[in-house]
Design a protein around this motif. Structure first.
Motif, PDB file in Angstrom:
ATOM      1  N   PRO A   5       0.923  -1.226   0.021  1.00 39.27           N
ATOM      2  CA  PRO A   5       0.020  -0.166  -0.112  1.00 39.27           C
ATOM      3  C   PRO A   5       0.920   1.311  -0.135  1.00 39.27           C
ATOM      4  O   PRO A   5       1.907   1.253   0.568  1.00 39.27           O
ATOM      5  N   GLU A   6       0.353   2.512  -0.765  1.00 41.99           N
ATOM      6  CA  GLU A   6       0.822   3.648  -0.470  1.00 41.99           C
ATOM      7  C   GLU A   6       1.025   4.035   0.962  1.00 41.99           C
ATOM      8  O   GLU A   6       0.212   3.868   1.494  1.00 41.99           O
ATOM      9  N   GLN A   7       2.590   4.503   1.008  1.00 41.57           N
ATOM     10  CA  GLN A   7       2.916   5.337   2.327  1.00 41.57           C
ATOM     11  C   GLN A   7       2.838   6.666   2.395  1.00 41.57           C
ATOM     12  O   GLN A   7       3.080   7.176   1.226  1.00 41.57           O
ATOM     13  N   PRO A   8       2.727   7.497   3.394  1.00 40.10           N
ATOM     14  CA  PRO A   8       2.768   8.815   3.251  1.00 40.10           C
ATOM     15  C   PRO A   8       3.909   9.557   2.560  1.00 40.10           C
ATOM     16  O   PRO A   8       3.644  10.484   1.930  1.00 40.10           O
ATOM     17  N   GLY A   9       5.065   8.940   2.360  1.00 41.61           N
ATOM     18  CA  GLY A   9       6.319   9.538   1.980  1.00 41.61           C
ATOM     19  C   GLY A   9       6.249   9.266   0.351  1.00 41.61           C
ATOM     20  O   GLY A   9       7.420   9.617  -0.213  1.00 41.61           O
ATOM     21  N   ASP A  10       5.421   8.463  -0.001  1.00 41.66           N
ATOM     22  CA  ASP A  10       5.494   7.783  -1.314  1.00 41.66           C
ATOM     23  C   ASP A  10       4.706   8.923  -2.437  1.00 41.66           C
ATOM     24  O   ASP A  10       4.826   8.883  -3.722  1.00 41.66           O
ATOM     25  N   ALA A  11       4.270  10.096  -2.112  1.00 37.12           N
ATOM     26  CA  ALA A  11       3.404  10.793  -2.972  1.00 37.12           C
ATOM     27  C   ALA A  11       4.158  11.445  -4.086  1.00 37.12           C
ATOM     28  O   ALA A  11       3.932  11.414  -5.242  1.00 37.12           O
ATOM     29  N   GLU A  12       5.442  11.786  -3.740  1.00 35.33           N
ATOM     30  CA  GLU A  12       6.393  12.503  -5.123  1.00 35.33           C
ATOM     31  C   GLU A  12       6.578  11.444  -5.809  1.00 35.33           C
ATOM     32  O   GLU A  12       6.728  11.603  -7.100  1.00 35.33           O
ATOM     33  N   ALA A  13       7.172  10.267  -5.226  1.00 31.17           N
ATOM     34  CA  ALA A  13       7.479   9.000  -6.223  1.00 31.17           C
ATOM     35  C   ALA A  13       6.314   8.573  -7.243  1.00 31.17           C
ATOM     36  O   ALA A  13       6.615   8.225  -8.240  1.00 31.17           O
ATOM     37  N   ILE A  52       7.663  -1.824  -5.881  1.00 33.88           N
ATOM     38  CA  ILE A  52       9.008  -1.210  -5.368  1.00 33.88           C
ATOM     39  C   ILE A  52      10.062  -2.087  -5.968  1.00 33.88           C
ATOM     40  O   ILE A  52       9.950  -3.344  -5.876  1.00 33.88           O
ATOM     41  N   GLU A  53      11.021  -1.553  -6.494  1.00 35.88           N
ATOM     42  CA  GLU A  53      12.236  -2.260  -6.961  1.00 35.88           C
ATOM     43  C   GLU A  53      13.406  -1.770  -6.619  1.00 35.88           C
ATOM     44  O   GLU A  53      13.441  -0.504  -6.726  1.00 35.88           O
ATOM     45  N   ASP A  54      14.216  -2.307  -5.774  1.00 36.27           N
ATOM     46  CA  ASP A  54      15.567  -1.834  -5.149  1.00 36.27           C
ATOM     47  C   ASP A  54      15.248  -0.443  -4.814  1.00 36.27           C
ATOM     48  O   ASP A  54      16.002   0.497  -4.770  1.00 36.27           O
ATOM     49  N   GLY A  55      14.351  -0.342  -3.847  1.00 36.07           N
ATOM     50  CA  GLY A  55      13.848   0.688  -2.978  1.00 36.07           C
ATOM     51  C   GLY A  55      13.178   2.100  -3.744  1.00 36.07           C
ATOM     52  O   GLY A  55      12.822   3.204  -3.388  1.00 36.07           O
ATOM     53  N   ASP A  56      12.621   1.825  -4.752  1.00 39.64           N
ATOM     54  CA  ASP A  56      12.309   2.668  -5.778  1.00 39.64           C
ATOM     55  C   ASP A  56      11.066   2.233  -6.451  1.00 39.64           C
ATOM     56  O   ASP A  56      10.618   1.099  -6.799  1.00 39.64           O
TER      57      ASP A  56
END
Length: 166
Positions: A5-13, A52-56
């Motif tokens: 699930p999307e997390q709060p810090g994911d919006a920009e990515a 997510i792959e390799d943290g991205d």
């Protein structure tokens, strides 16, 4: 690859991934990232998953409520679905769709609609239904999937007002 699930810090990515995923698509309005932001701001992202792959973040899928003839019938709209161009055609989009549909079924959703390529979405069980109409869209590109024994409905489908983002 991890899907979560999307997390709060994911919006920009998510915004970046969505913008680059749709940048070269001729059918795109180039507002898909704004739509996701508008849905998030309205708390209308019922399901928002990232790959997510390799943290991205390399992919994202959103599901939000739709109405049929102005009524909430327990149906949802899939979209936007975006995958970073260099990772397209590697199964990421399909994995996001399958996981999202599974999560919709788990919350007792009655059905899901999608506007998109029939050759792509039919593999997940979506099919055209002349009884469900999205104004201004050729019927061939608007499909539905019945979930949890939901009734096959007919009428005009409206997505959340966040889809009017510009």
């Amino acid at each position: 690859m991890e899907i979560r699930p999307e997390q709060p810090g994911d919006a920009e990515a998510i915004r970046r991934t969505t913008k680059i995923a749709f940048a070269s698509m001729k059918h795109s309005s180039q507002t898909e990232a704004q739509i996701v932001d508008a849905l998030r701001n309205a708390e209308a992202l019922t399901i928002s998953l990232v790959a997510i792959e390799d943290g991205d973040v390399v992919g994202h899928i959103a599901f939000s409520p739709v109405t049929i003839d102005g009524k909430d019938c327990g149906w949802y709209g899939l979209g936007p679905l975006s995958v970073t161009p260099s990772r397209q055609k590697h199964g990421i989009g399909g994995a996001l769709v399958r996981e999202g549909l599974s999560r919709l079924a788990n919350i007792d959703a009655k059905g899901c609609v999608v506007l998109g390529d029939p050759d792509y979405y039919k593999r997940f069980g979506f099919d055209n239904d002349p009884g469900l109409v999205l104004d201004g869209v050729p019927a061939r590109y608007f499909m539905r999937l019945v979930l949890n024994g939901g009734a096959v409905l007919s009428g005009r489908v409206d997505y959340h007002e966040g889809f009017n983002a510009t």
